[in-house]
Scaffold this motif. Structure first.
Motif, PDB file in Angstrom:
ATOM      1  N   LEU B 100      -6.426  37.994  -4.864  1.00 39.53           N
ATOM      2  CA  LEU B 100      -7.587  37.423  -4.171  1.00 39.53           C
ATOM      3  C   LEU B 100      -7.835  38.103  -2.824  1.00 39.53           C
ATOM      4  O   LEU B 100      -8.974  38.158  -2.348  1.00 39.53           O
ATOM      5  CB  LEU B 100      -7.356  35.915  -3.965  1.00 39.53           C
ATOM      6  CG  LEU B 100      -8.593  35.025  -3.920  1.00 39.53           C
ATOM      7  CD1 LEU B 100      -9.434  35.236  -5.163  1.00 39.53           C
ATOM      8  CD2 LEU B 100      -8.184  33.572  -3.803  1.00 39.53           C
ATOM      9  N   TRP B 101      -6.786  38.626  -2.209  1.00 38.29           N
ATOM     10  CA  TRP B 101      -6.869  39.181  -0.854  1.00 38.29           C
ATOM     11  C   TRP B 101      -7.998  40.208  -0.687  1.00 38.29           C
ATOM     12  O   TRP B 101      -8.839  40.065   0.217  1.00 38.29           O
ATOM     13  CB  TRP B 101      -5.517  39.792  -0.474  1.00 38.29           C
ATOM     14  CG  TRP B 101      -5.440  40.216   0.947  1.00 38.29           C
ATOM     15  CD1 TRP B 101      -5.824  41.434   1.448  1.00 38.29           C
ATOM     16  CD2 TRP B 101      -4.998  39.450   2.059  1.00 38.29           C
ATOM     17  NE1 TRP B 101      -5.611  41.470   2.801  1.00 38.29           N
ATOM     18  CE2 TRP B 101      -5.105  40.270   3.213  1.00 38.29           C
ATOM     19  CE3 TRP B 101      -4.494  38.157   2.206  1.00 38.29           C
ATOM     20  CZ2 TRP B 101      -4.743  39.831   4.480  1.00 38.29           C
ATOM     21  CZ3 TRP B 101      -4.135  37.733   3.476  1.00 38.29           C
ATOM     22  CH2 TRP B 101      -4.270  38.558   4.583  1.00 38.29           C
ATOM     23  N   PRO B 102      -8.066  41.245  -1.523  1.00 40.97           N
ATOM     24  CA  PRO B 102      -9.131  42.241  -1.291  1.00 40.97           C
ATOM     25  C   PRO B 102     -10.534  41.728  -1.604  1.00 40.97           C
ATOM     26  O   PRO B 102     -11.519  42.361  -1.241  1.00 40.97           O
ATOM     27  CB  PRO B 102      -8.751  43.404  -2.221  1.00 40.97           C
ATOM     28  CG  PRO B 102      -7.881  42.807  -3.248  1.00 40.97           C
ATOM     29  CD  PRO B 102      -7.199  41.629  -2.638  1.00 40.97           C
ATOM     30  N   VAL B 104     -11.744  38.888  -0.524  1.00 41.78           N
ATOM     31  CA  VAL B 104     -12.255  38.078   0.588  1.00 41.78           C
ATOM     32  C   VAL B 104     -13.048  39.001   1.494  1.00 41.78           C
ATOM     33  O   VAL B 104     -12.503  39.662   2.375  1.00 41.78           O
ATOM     34  CB  VAL B 104     -11.105  37.400   1.360  1.00 41.78           C
ATOM     35  CG1 VAL B 104     -11.645  36.532   2.476  1.00 41.78           C
ATOM     36  CG2 VAL B 104     -10.253  36.574   0.427  1.00 41.78           C
ATOM     37  N   PRO B 106     -17.537  39.848   2.718  1.00 44.59           N
ATOM     38  CA  PRO B 106     -18.931  39.444   2.519  1.00 44.59           C
ATOM     39  C   PRO B 106     -19.573  40.243   1.398  1.00 44.59           C
ATOM     40  O   PRO B 106     -19.215  41.407   1.166  1.00 44.59           O
ATOM     41  CB  PRO B 106     -19.589  39.758   3.865  1.00 44.59           C
ATOM     42  CG  PRO B 106     -18.719  40.773   4.498  1.00 44.59           C
ATOM     43  CD  PRO B 106     -17.338  40.534   3.989  1.00 44.59           C
TER      44      PRO B 106
END
Lengths: 139, 112
Positions: B100-102, B104, B106
């Motif tokens: 999920l980290w990368p 996050v 816009p």
């Protein structure tokens, strides 16, 4: 906020895994006392903060309603972010070092974080204004 | 007999964790709701995502078997299963966070 929540998720899972493994083989007498840290990491640090992060992102923007910032009052959101992490630090690792007073202060900070985020979100609880532009939806 | 898994806190843990391990919340949040990573691989490494999903569910199932068994009668196989369960759950959490980290970030053109 979401990335901070992911860090708490990783920390909370490691502590949970440590406590679970401790049930099978003795690791250290202090391991069971990590339960409070585990709960605060996964409930406030991960679940609540992830909800904050997603809500900050997806609620309607307020540019058309006369607010200077598209997200209304971001100061309250930043306050909530600081308070929830401060609360976690006090109620988790802080409580291990300083005992119940730190846990109480941490829980209070976490509650205040929820209030602050509610104050941030309150003006955004409205339907988005229809866009002005051609009928195909392009601005 | 140490039947801690039957206490309200134990039941809460199992209910909450099983919800967290459910396909709708795990792969739903990771796969569907987050911004796409790229046009070619919108969900990043899908194999790792499924591995995390399997690890989380396997960890919970192992725990559901091993913890009551250990509480009723401490046997070596139950200890091994419980350690495997702990390792699987920790690994699943880190896989989920790592995937999920990368994502996050816009969405292009939606800044502000």
């Amino acid at each position: 906020m979401v990335r901070s929540a992911l860090i708490h998720l990783g920390v909370g899972f490691v502590i949970g895994g440590l406590m679970l493994a401790h049930k099978a083989v003795f690791i250290h007498p202090a391991v069971p006392t990590l339960l409070g840290w585990h709960i605060h990491a996964l409930f406030f640090g991960w679940t609540i903060q992830f909800a904050f992060g997603v809500a900050y992102w997806i609620f309607p923007r307020l540019t058309s309603w006369g607010f200077r910032h598209p997200r209304g009052r971001p100061g309250f959101a930043w306050t909530a972010f600081i308070l929830v992490n401060l609360g976690f630090m006090l109620a988790g690792p802080g409580a291990l070092a300083a005992g119940p007073p730190a846990r109480t202060a941490g829980a209070l900070a976490e509650l205040l974080a929820i209030v602050a985020f509610g104050l941030h979100l309150q003006p955004r609880l409205r339907p988005p204004l229809p866009r002005v532009g051609p009928a195909d939806g392009r601005p | 007999m140490r039947a801690s898994f039957l206490r309200p806190s134990g039941r809460f843990f199992i209910t909450f964790s099983c919800w967290a391990a459910s396909p709708s919340s795990f792969s739903g949040l990771r796969g569907g709701c987050s911004p796409p990573l790229s046009r070619e691989r919108p969900r990043g490494n899908e194999a790792a995502g499924w591995a995390g999903f399997v690890l989380l569910n396997a960890g919970m199932l192992l725990r559901a078997v091993a913890e009551p068994a250990l509480a009723l009668e401490p046997r070596p196989w139950a200890r091994v299963l419980l350690i495997l369960s702990a390792a699987a759950l920790v690994l699943a959490g880190w896989v989920f966070a790592g995937l999920l980290w990368p994502r996050v970030k816009p969405r292009p053109g939606k800044e502000g």
